[in-house]
Each structure stands twice: as structure tokens, then as C-alpha cells.
Design a protein around this motif. Structure first.
Motif, PDB file in Angstrom:
ATOM      1  N   PHE A 144       0.818  -1.211   0.000  1.00 48.17           N
ATOM      2  CA  PHE A 144       0.000   0.000   0.000  1.00 48.17           C
ATOM      3  C   PHE A 144       0.858   1.271   0.000  1.00 48.17           C
ATOM      4  CE2 PHE A 144      -3.506  -2.793   1.265  1.00 48.17           C
ATOM      5  CZ  PHE A 144      -4.525  -2.261   0.490  1.00 48.17           C
ATOM      6  N   PHE A 145       2.062   1.199   0.573  1.00 46.74           N
ATOM      7  CA  PHE A 145       2.967   2.350   0.537  1.00 46.74           C
ATOM      8  C   PHE A 145       3.397   2.634  -0.896  1.00 46.74           C
ATOM      9  CE2 PHE A 145       7.150   4.372   0.794  1.00 46.74           C
ATOM     10  CZ  PHE A 145       6.869   5.435   1.631  1.00 46.74           C
ATOM     11  N   ILE A 146       3.682   1.574  -1.651  1.00 45.43           N
ATOM     12  CA  ILE A 146       4.051   1.739  -3.062  1.00 45.43           C
ATOM     13  C   ILE A 146       2.904   2.360  -3.862  1.00 45.43           C
ATOM     14  CG2 ILE A 146       4.517   0.413  -5.189  1.00 45.43           C
ATOM     15  CD1 ILE A 146       6.208  -1.479  -3.505  1.00 45.43           C
ATOM     16  N   LEU A 147       1.674   2.105  -3.415  1.00 47.45           N
ATOM     17  CA  LEU A 147       0.488   2.582  -4.130  1.00 47.45           C
ATOM     18  C   LEU A 147       0.248   4.083  -3.941  1.00 47.45           C
ATOM     19  CD1 LEU A 147      -1.482   1.100  -5.960  1.00 47.45           C
ATOM     20  CD2 LEU A 147      -2.967   0.694  -3.991  1.00 47.45           C
ATOM     21  N   LEU A 148       0.992   4.729  -3.052  1.00 53.41           N
ATOM     22  CA  LEU A 148       0.805   6.175  -2.839  1.00 53.41           C
ATOM     23  C   LEU A 148       1.215   6.950  -4.091  1.00 53.41           C
ATOM     24  CD1 LEU A 148       2.212   6.542   0.797  1.00 53.41           C
ATOM     25  CD2 LEU A 148      -0.189   6.614   0.084  1.00 53.41           C
ATOM     26  N   PRO A 149       0.423   7.953  -4.497  1.00 53.93           N
ATOM     27  CA  PRO A 149       0.734   8.737  -5.705  1.00 53.93           C
ATOM     28  C   PRO A 149       1.985   9.584  -5.526  1.00 53.93           C
ATOM     29  CG  PRO A 149      -1.563   9.030  -5.020  1.00 53.93           C
ATOM     30  CD  PRO A 149      -0.856   8.358  -3.888  1.00 53.93           C
TER      31      PRO A 149
END
Length: 463
Positions: free
Chosen positions: A296-301
Motif C-alpha cells: 500500500f505504501f508503493i500505491l501512494l501517488p
């Protein structure tokens, strides 16, 4: 999971609006949440065949009601609501199934048996959409059996198959299921569910259950199902907003992605059986949450590229502004209903579209892979550890509460993500998810030493 997935392809009453449809979808989890502790308590004091057969009979009857939901002249949507709620009520037997596995296996056998059960669930998740596609070949008209007013078409075929499988399950339970209960070492124990006594039976070990560990594990199980439920919900709207996919493209591509995650989960469940023997269940559970957090951290814009803006508000295919039901109707709507897909991109009504960088496709796919690794690991380890913490006593009620917490998570997860994503965008949504996962990791760190088997805690077996 297969039966649950095919229930999304039922005939919908045209008078059912998006808000009501949200209640229809949620009624499954509500029914399961209510039924799980009831069936669990029942299985503690009576042979497990009884709650299993009754729950399956309820599911069969509910599926048949689904098939006839078109017959009444009015109020079809309320019959649909009742039918789906009853299907969920019947699905409360998951608590009995997990309780049976926990009571019929030793500590050494437990993880492997639970992983096998989860693998079957993953297989159902994969095969469900495949069967739905096959049923679509029947067409909307299909055939009608006038004598009993039964329509067999692409909408009713899945639920009729569900009813058939339910009957088949009842027959198999009557023929094959035998009550069996062992202690943590694998020695046969006396239990109210036994039909016959044996000379080599031993008494169930006495001792107090660690209630702190029980509550912590329920919280952990809630969080992992909450997170996966919101991820499943957000996949299609997110990809349509970020990559300007049409509804048809989103359904196709995201369907492939979710099916691939099902295959990935199947592999993870098999690998867990070997890995748990080397590093233990607690380490896998903690590691799984760390992997989910990274996903989910990687998914941050981030970056300077912004999503394409959908300037026209025609046929808005993103998450609407209010209810969970409108998310579902967006995903449910057939592309055939609208030959002109209309504008694509991030809707102008979502203010964050103008200042939030887009999530690159590589980011999204990497995140999906990591979540696909972490979720199945945490899922199976949480209720495997839970069963070991409870010990050899009948676990029906406790498993009922665990299943109920998972049902609540599947209701609240989509509601949470729909509101936060629509109002504040993916940066806030996924930041909050990262925060929730981090708090869960901290909780696991605090109770880590307490997440041990009942017999280990009382010094009867060495860890």
C-alpha cells in the motif's frame, strides 16, 4: 467463495436503486455475521452434522428463492434481499468447519490442514468467474419450464448450480463426515460430539484461555479482511480514474488481475505449509503484514504526471459520491448496456483529480503482487494461530466470533474506501490504510509472545 461469487450474477429488479443494491450486497455478510456464533455454539454441544446440514439446507432454499425472484408481480427486490441474507446466514457454517478442523488435528497437522482449506477457497475464487462466463452463453432468454415456472438463463443458472452443490454437500456430510476430536498432541479426546467412546481416549486438558491473545487475533483477522475487501472494491474505479479505461476494459483487465491474485494465493497457501515448519506461524503473520504495508505504501501517488480529467459528467464510471451500493452497481453494470462508453478519465466532480499525481501502472501491479502475497499469508496464519491459542476444547463459539469479525470487515471495508477515496483521493485513502496496517503490526509486536498454542502456554508441549 465460489457460491458467493456466483451470487453477484443474479437477476436484478429494475426498481432496485443503487442504495438498495448496497443493502443487498451487504446482507450476505450481515447474515453470516449473525449466524456464525449461533452455529458455532450449536456445534459445541451437538454433533457437527446438525448445524452443517441445517445451514446448507438454508442455503439451498435461499438459492431456490433467488431463482424465483422474478415470479412475484411486485417487491422483487425485497425477495432478493431476503434470499441473499439467507445465503449469508447459511454461510455461517464456516465457523463450524474451522472448529472441526481445529478439533480434529494436532498442532503439527493444524497449519497444513488450514492451508488446504484456504487453498480450496482460493480455487473457488478463481473458478467462480469462469463458471459465470460459461453461464453467459445460455443468454438472457434461456429456456423456461412452464410447469414449475422456472426460468433457466444466464442469471438463474449460477444459483441453481449453487442449490445443486448444496444438496451434494449435504449427501457427502451424511455419508462421509465422522466426529473426531484430538488434543494438541494428536491423542483422541472425549467430546460431546462423539458418537462412540474409545478406551484410549484422554480427558480434554484444563486451563484458562489467554483472552488477550484471543481479542488481539480477532482484531488482526478483522484488519486483514478489511484491507482486502477495500482493495477488491477500489481496483476497478481506481484503474478507470488513473488510466482512463472504459468500463469494459476495467472489468476485463481487473478481472484478469484478480484471477491472477487467486492463482498467486493458491501458490502461497501451498508454500506456507513448508515455510511454517521452519520459521513458525507468528513470523509469517508478522511478515505478511509488513509485505501488505509495503504494497500500500508503493500505491501512494507521486511524481509530476496527473490523470486525464473527465470533463463531461456523462455516464460517470468512477465511484459515485455517496453509497457503497453505487460502487457495486458500477462494477455490476454490463458494458453491453451502453455501446457508447462516454468520457473516460478522472471525473471533474472529484476535486483531487486536479492536484493528485497519477498512480503509474507499474506501481499498481507491483502493489497488487505484494498484497497478493501478504493477504493469504496473514489470512491463514491468523485463524491457524487462533485455533492453537484456544486449545483442544470445543471452539465453535470462538470461531463464530472470528467469522463474525471477518463479516463485519467485509461490510465496513468497501464503505470506508468509497467515502475516503471519493472525497479525498488515493493519497489520503492509502495513507490511512498504511496507518491501519502499521498499528496492527505494532499490536502484533506487543502480543507476539502471547500468540502461542494453549498446550505450549501451559507447559504441556514444548514449542
Amino acid at each position: 467463495p465460489f457460491l458467493a461469487s456466483i451470487h453477484f450474477s443474479i437477476l436484478i429488479d429494475q426498481t432496485a436503486d443503487a442504495s438498495f443494491l448496497g443493502w443487498v450486497i451487504a446482507s450476505f455478510s450481515l447474515g453470516q455475521m449473525v449466524a456464525s456464533p449461533v452455529f458455532g455454539l450449536w456445534s459445541n454441544y451437538r454433533p457437527r452434522k446438525e448445524p452443517l446440514i441445517i445451514s446448507l439446507s438454508i442455503s439451498v432454499a435461499a438459492n431456490c428463492l433467488y431463482a424465483y425472484v422474478h415470479v412475484p408481480a411486485s417487491h422483487n427486490k425485497y425477495y432478493m434481499l431476503v434470499a441473499r441474507g439467507l445465503v449469508g446466514f447459511g454461510a455461517g457454517n464456516v465457523a463450524v468447519i474451522r472448529s472441526y478442523i481445529a478439533g480434529a488435528t494436532s498442532l503439527q497437522e493444524r497449519t497444513s490442514s488450514m492451508a488446504n482449506t484456504s487453498a480450496c477457497q482460493a480455487l473457488g475464487f478463481i473458478l467462480g468467474p469462469v463458471f459465470q462466463t460459461c453461464f453467459a452463453l445460455i443468454g438472457e432468454k434461456g429456456v423456461t419450464w412452464d410447469t414449475i415456472k422456472l426460468q433457466i438463463n444466464m442469471y438463474t443458472a449460477p444459483v441453481l448450480l449453487g442449490a445443486f452443490l448444496g444438496v451434494l454437500n449435504i449427501i457427502l456430510i451424511l455419508i462421509l463426515l465422522r466426529e473426531h476430536h484430538v488434543d494438541d498432541s494428536g491423542r483422541q479426546c472425549k467430546n460431546v460430539n462423539f458418537e462412540e467412546a474409545s478406551t484410549d481416549e484422554v480427558q480434554v486438558l484444563q486451563g484458562n484461555i489467554d483472552q488477550v491473545a484471543v481479542v488481539a487475533t480477532n482484531i488482526v483477522f478483522f484488519v486483514i479482511l478489511f484491507i482486502f475487501a477495500l482493495f477488491e472494491t477500489i481496483v476497478t474505479p481506481l484503474t478507470m480514474d488513473m488510466y482512463a479505461w472504459t468500463r469494459e476494459q476495467a472489468v476485463l483487465y481487473d478481472g484478469i488481475i484478480l484471477a491472477a491474485l487467486g492463482v498467486e494465493a493458491l501458490i502461497i497457501f501451498m508454500g506456507i505449509k513448508l515455510l511454517s515448519k521452519k520459521i513458525g506461524e507468528r513470523a509469517i503473520l508478522l511478515g505478511g503484514f509488513i509485505v501488505v504495508w509495503v504494497g500500500f505504501f508503493i500505491l501512494l501517488p507521486w511524481g509530476n504526471h496527473f490523470p486525464k480529467i473527465q470533463w463531461e459528467d456523462l455516464h460517470n464510471t468512477s465511484i459515485p459520491n455517496t453509497t457503497f451500493g453505487e460502487i457495486i452497481i458500477t462494477l455490476w453494470k454490463s458494458p453491453k448496456e451502453d455501446h457508447n462508453e462516454g468520457p473516460t478519465g478522472c471525473p471533474i466532480g472529484q476535486a483531487w483529480c486536479f492536484y493528485t499525481p497519477m498512480i503509474h501502472l507499474a506501481q499498481f501491479l507491483t502493489s497488487a503482487v505484494l498484497i497478493g502475497i501478504g493477504y493469504p499469508s496473514c489470512n491463514v496464519m491468523s485463524y491457524t494461530l487462533y485455533s492453537k491459542i484456544l486449545g483442544p476444547k470445543p471452539q465453535g463459539v470462538y470461531m463464530g466470533w472470528l467469522t463474525a469479525s471477518g463479516s463485519a470487515a467485509r461490510i465496513l471495508g468497501p464503505v470506508f474506501i468509497s467515502q475516503v477515496y471519493t472525497s479525498w483521493g488515493p493519497r489520503w485513502a492509502f495513507s490511512l490504510v498504511c496507518g491501519i496496517v502499521m498499528l496492527t503490526i505494532i499490536l502484533l509486536g506487543v502480543v507476539y509472545r502471547r500468540l502461542v498454542a494453549f498446550s505450549v502456554r501451559h507447559g504441556r508441549i514444548q514449542e
